[in-house]
Design an enzyme around this catalytic site. Structure first.
Site, mmCIF file in Angstrom:
data_model
loop_
_atom_site.group_PDB
_atom_site.id
_atom_site.type_symbol
_atom_site.label_atom_id
_atom_site.label_comp_id
_atom_site.label_asym_id
_atom_site.label_seq_id
_atom_site.Cartn_x
_atom_site.Cartn_y
_atom_site.Cartn_z
ATOM 1 C CG ASP A 7 -1.900 0.826 1.022
ATOM 2 O OD1 ASP A 7 -2.161 1.268 0.323
ATOM 3 O OD2 ASP A 7 -2.894 0.543 1.813
ATOM 4 C CG HIS A 41 -0.600 1.417 -3.738
ATOM 5 N ND1 HIS A 41 -2.096 1.549 -3.239
ATOM 6 C CD2 HIS A 41 -0.941 -0.180 -3.680
ATOM 7 C CE1 HIS A 41 -2.911 -0.331 -3.077
ATOM 8 N NE2 HIS A 41 -2.236 -0.711 -4.315
#
Length: 185
Positions: A7, A41
């Site tokens: 993430d 991400h």
């Protein structure tokens, strides 16, 4: 410190939507230094939950590298959540590769184009960034009613770029001593 999260590696936030506005406490004076970002991400991220505001955040002397890291610097919000991010300072960043963009500002996060809370991004400074491989160097996307402003990139090199940068609805983008090297087809 080493981040391999899947993430956002480091995310600065200040509350989502109504809760962030009700509490109203900005995240301020945050320093991220000497970190290695791998899969995730984004390497250094502001948002998407910034309804309380974000001010004066710094990332410096970091290394980012992975085909599984989408973005280097990423600032994100939308008109559903709103918020204001100002004074984002990034310097001395070495990017071996990111899958998408070295620098990303997205005020259309999750494809939300309408809503009651217009996000604002201002005074973003990137200095001495060296990116060796990315799809885009810059991917800066505001909205007509939410235009990121005063984005400055200085003394930076973006190498082996696959596509032209995207810059939409941005006010006062300054590029000073910036080199873009595209991969020939």
């Amino acid at each position: 410190s080493y981040f391999n999260t899947g993430d956002d590696c480091v995310a600065v936030k200040s509350g989502r939507g109504d809760d962030g506005r009700r509490v109203g406490i900005a995240s301020t004076d945050v320093v991220v230094r000497r970190c290695t970002m791998h899969a995730g991400h984004g390497g250094f991220v502001v948002g998407s939950e910034i309804a309380g505001g974000v001010r004066n955040v710094y990332s410096e002397d970091c290394d980012w590298d992975s085909p599984d890291l989408r973005y280097g610097v990423r600032i994100k919000s939308n008109r559903r959540w709103g918020g204001h991010a100002e004074g984002i300072y990034v310097r001395n960043i070495r990017i071996e590769r990111v899958r998408q963009a070295a620098v990303r500002v997205n005020l259309r996060y999750q494809n939300v184009l309408d809503g009651p809370h217009t996000p604002q991004v201002s005074n973003v400074h990137v200095q001495d960034m060296a990116s060796q491989e990315s799809r885009f160097a810059l991917q800066l996307e505001g909205l007509e009613a939410a235009r990121p402003e005063n984005i400055t990139i200085v003394n930076s090199n973006f190498m082996n770029i696959k596509k032209a940068s995207i810059v939409e609805h941005v006010d006062n983008l300054v590029l000073e001593n910036v080199h873009f090297d595209y991969v020939s087809k």
